[in-house]
Design a protein around this motif. Structure first.
Motif, PDB file in Angstrom:
ATOM      1  N   SER A  43       2.249  -2.682  -0.495  1.00 53.74           N
ATOM      2  CA  SER A  43       2.525  -3.427  -1.743  1.00 53.74           C
ATOM      3  C   SER A  43       3.982  -3.844  -1.886  1.00 53.74           C
ATOM      4  CB  SER A  43       2.190  -2.566  -2.964  1.00 53.74           C
ATOM      5  OG  SER A  43       0.872  -2.152  -2.945  1.00 53.74           O
ATOM      6  N   THR A  44       4.890  -2.939  -1.540  1.00 51.86           N
ATOM      7  CA  THR A  44       6.309  -3.166  -1.780  1.00 51.86           C
ATOM      8  C   THR A  44       6.773  -4.490  -1.156  1.00 51.86           C
ATOM      9  OG1 THR A  44       6.475  -0.763  -1.479  1.00 51.86           O
ATOM     10  CG2 THR A  44       8.534  -1.974  -1.795  1.00 51.86           C
ATOM     11  N   SER A  77      -1.777  -2.742 -12.296  1.00 51.91           N
ATOM     12  CA  SER A  77      -1.675  -1.868 -11.121  1.00 51.91           C
ATOM     13  C   SER A  77      -0.202  -1.692 -10.779  1.00 51.91           C
ATOM     14  CB  SER A  77      -2.408  -2.464  -9.912  1.00 51.91           C
ATOM     15  OG  SER A  77      -1.713  -3.601  -9.431  1.00 51.91           O
ATOM     16  N   GLY A  78       0.070  -0.802  -9.838  1.00 58.50           N
ATOM     17  CA  GLY A  78       1.441  -0.651  -9.367  1.00 58.50           C
ATOM     18  C   GLY A  78       1.907  -1.897  -8.626  1.00 58.50           C
ATOM     19  N   ASP A 138      10.736   1.048  -6.912  1.00 59.08           N
ATOM     20  CA  ASP A 138       9.305   1.253  -6.696  1.00 59.08           C
ATOM     21  C   ASP A 138       9.064   2.758  -6.788  1.00 59.08           C
ATOM     22  OD1 ASP A 138       6.715   1.639  -5.876  1.00 59.08           O
ATOM     23  OD2 ASP A 138       6.821   0.306  -4.139  1.00 59.08           O
ATOM     24  N   VAL A 143      12.373   2.536  -2.656  1.00 59.45           N
ATOM     25  CA  VAL A 143      11.098   3.222  -2.901  1.00 59.45           C
ATOM     26  C   VAL A 143      11.372   4.725  -2.946  1.00 59.45           C
ATOM     27  CG1 VAL A 143       8.794   3.647  -1.930  1.00 59.45           C
ATOM     28  CG2 VAL A 143       9.884   1.412  -1.625  1.00 59.45           C
TER      29      VAL A 143
END
Ligand SMILES: *Cc1c(COP(=O)(O)O)cnc(C)c1O
Length: 374
Positions: free
Chosen positions: A96-97, A67-68, A166, A139
């Motif tokens: 998530s980051t 997954s990411g 990201d 990001v």
């Protein structure tokens, strides 16, 4: 209980069916091939898509992963991030980051975003770096990369702090002519179904030109295994299924064409909104950047009223991200307060993402544009 209004939506916010209809033959063939050879884990399609992805981005190494989120996690593990370390990132992103930083026992340190691009503000980065900083994680929000050149320059000035991009939302975009995921030590992306390049389940990839780090990440992806039943380091199960790799192949083949179509839709939205409503802020793509338009996001002071008006016209819209990470209960222990990141907070209060995908019909695009001129 709050009454839920049900709207008839004229279009889908995310339409994956039209693309599937277009390439169904190839996808079916690819899936059938996997079922026939039966190598569901690390089958031949995995290395095939990794090779194509590495070539697409223009780097030496690509590893597909589960997954990411796992892409980011594997990158951080490879850099040895752990308790006592800090990783600098933005509070305006998907959870998530920052989540992966905290999962490893390290501390996410936030810097505010730039008021035009809504990506990490490089001017504020220097002050967030300490002698505990183990990595910087910019990001590429909504589809355009962060100011990677500036961020890289700051990292180099501070002793070469590793930068992890990201790129879960901006995969396929460019920064001064270079593809996202090629500019920093490690680039991470996601193939979650609704991302610009998505598979039919969870998936992601990491990219690097550093052979040592690539080997390390390859090892982390299979439980830290160096050779069969020999595990010198801690790892995880981070592999992407062969079936997902197989599905990604025909999608990658039409990706650039789809990006071009997304760019056309975005240009039409921007033209329509700018010519009709001076109160709405349209997205800004920085000089030297291209965007893949993972989202088309506007800022409106009367955001919630606008969302209702759009829904009445049959247009779905979503606020990504109405609650920034520094105000999320899970990160309360970091000690941030409301007011700490004023640009992030203003954007979070005003953001509204409109439907965008390569297969919007003229009629659908016009419906969205018309809503803004009435
Ligand atoms: C989607 C996303 C991720 C996580 O990807 P998954 O494949 O859903 O785990 C990470 N960061 C950003 C900015 C994202 O948009």
């Amino acid at each position: 209980m709050r009454k839920e209004f049900r709207f008839y939506f004229f279009m889908e916010f995310i339409d994956l069916k039209t693309q599937q209809a277009r390439i169904k033959g190839e996808i079916d063939e690819r899936i059938a091939a996997v079922l026939a050879h039966g190598r569901y884990i690390m089958g031949p399609e995995v290395s095939e898509v990794e090779q194509q992805l590495a070539e697409y981005v223009g780097v030496e190494h690509c590893l597909t992963v589960s997954s990411g989120t796992d892409a980011l996690l594997i990158a951080l593990i490879a850099l040895g991030v752990g308790p006592g370390d800090e990783v600098v990132t933005v509070p305006y992103t998907w959870i998530s980051t920052a989540e992966v930083i905290a999962l490893l026992g390290a501390k996410p340190v936030f810097v505010d975003i730039d008021e035009h691009t809504w990506n990490m503000d490089p001017v504020l980065l220097g002050a967030a770096i300490s002698d505990k900083t183990k990595a910087i994680m910019p990001v590429g929000i909504y589809g355009q990369p962060a100011n990677l050149r500036e961020i890289q320059a700051i990292s180099e000035k501070r002793g070469g702090i590793p930068v992890i991009e990201d790129a879960a939302q901006c995969f396929g975009s460019t920064h001064h002519g270079r593809k996202s995921c090629s500019e920093t030590l490690i680039g991470c992306t996601s193939f979650f179904p609704s991302k610009p390049l998505g598979c039919y389940g969870d998936g992601g990839a990491v990219f690097t030109n550093d052979s040592k780090i690539a080997d390390l990440m390859r090892q982390i992806r299979v439980h830290g295994q160096k050779s069969k039943h020999f595990h010198p380091i801690l790892g995880m199960n981070g592999r992407m299924d062969t079936l997902q790799a197989a599905i990604l192949l025909p999608k990658l083949a039409i990706f650039d064409e789809e990006i071009a179509k997304r760019q056309q839709v975005a240009a039409r939205y921007t033209e329509a909104i700018r010519s009709s409503s001076s109160r709405i802020v349209t997205p800004f793509v920085a000089d030297g950047n291209t965007s893949v338009w993972a989202q088309y996001t506007i800022l409106a002071e009367a955001r919630d009223r606008l969302r209702e008006a759009l829904a009445t016209d049959g247009i779905p819209s979503v606020s990504y991200y109405a609650m920034p990470l520094h105000l999320q209960p899970v990160f309360e222990n970091l000690g941030y307060q409301k007011g700490d990141f004023p640009v992030t907070e203003r954007v979070a209060d005003q953001c509204l993402s409109l439907p965008i995908n390569p297969y919007l019909s003229d009629e659908e695009i016009n419906t969205v544009c018309k809503t803004f001129s009435s």
